[in-house]
Scaffold this active site. Structure first.
Site, short mmCIF file in Angstrom:
data_model
loop_
_atom_site.label_atom_id
_atom_site.label_comp_id
_atom_site.label_asym_id
_atom_site.label_seq_id
_atom_site.Cartn_x
_atom_site.Cartn_y
_atom_site.Cartn_z
N ARG A 19 0.82 -1.21 0.00
CA ARG A 19 0.00 0.00 0.00
C ARG A 19 0.85 1.26 0.00
O ARG A 19 0.58 2.20 -0.74
CB ARG A 19 -0.97 -0.01 1.18
CG ARG A 19 -2.04 -1.09 1.05
CD ARG A 19 -2.93 -1.16 2.26
NE ARG A 19 -2.11 -1.47 3.44
CZ ARG A 19 -2.41 -1.12 4.69
NH1 ARG A 19 -3.50 -0.44 4.95
NH2 ARG A 19 -1.63 -1.47 5.69
N ASN A 37 -6.21 -2.86 2.39
CA ASN A 37 -6.19 -4.31 2.53
C ASN A 37 -7.61 -4.82 2.62
O ASN A 37 -8.46 -4.21 3.26
CB ASN A 37 -5.43 -4.73 3.79
CG ASN A 37 -3.94 -4.55 3.67
OD1 ASN A 37 -3.38 -4.51 2.58
ND2 ASN A 37 -3.27 -4.45 4.81
#
Length: 89
Positions: A19, A37
């Protein structure tokens, strides 16, 4: 012309700075959106901005950062979403 794409990336993509690395790529390509996520172990990414810049980041998402092992990447264009920055959720 600004567009939005949603991508789902599977494989070893959590716990490998996926990320944060995606955020860096998005910022470098002047894109907004988010990376988050999902409970199934995948990562969802929303990219908003110029088509050519989104295409560059989608190519990068196919392999991700060094420690990631991407096994699948699915993406599609979605209706425009206004985001002012790229966040990690």
């Amino acid at each position: 012309m600004n567009v939005s794409y949603i991508a789902n990336i599977s494989g070893r993509v959590q716990g490998v700075y996926f990320r944060a690395s995606t955020q860096q790529q998005a910022i470098e390509h002047s894109l907004s959106g988010y990376a988050r996520n999902l409970t199934d172990g995948s990562v969802e990414v929303l990219l908003c901005g110029e088509q050519k810049n989104i295409e560059k980041v989608l190519l990068w998402l196919a392999h991700g950062p060094e420690k990631a092992q991407v096994t699948a990447l699915a993406h599609k264009q979605v209706p425009w979403q206004e985001h002012h920055f790229f966040s990690i959720n």
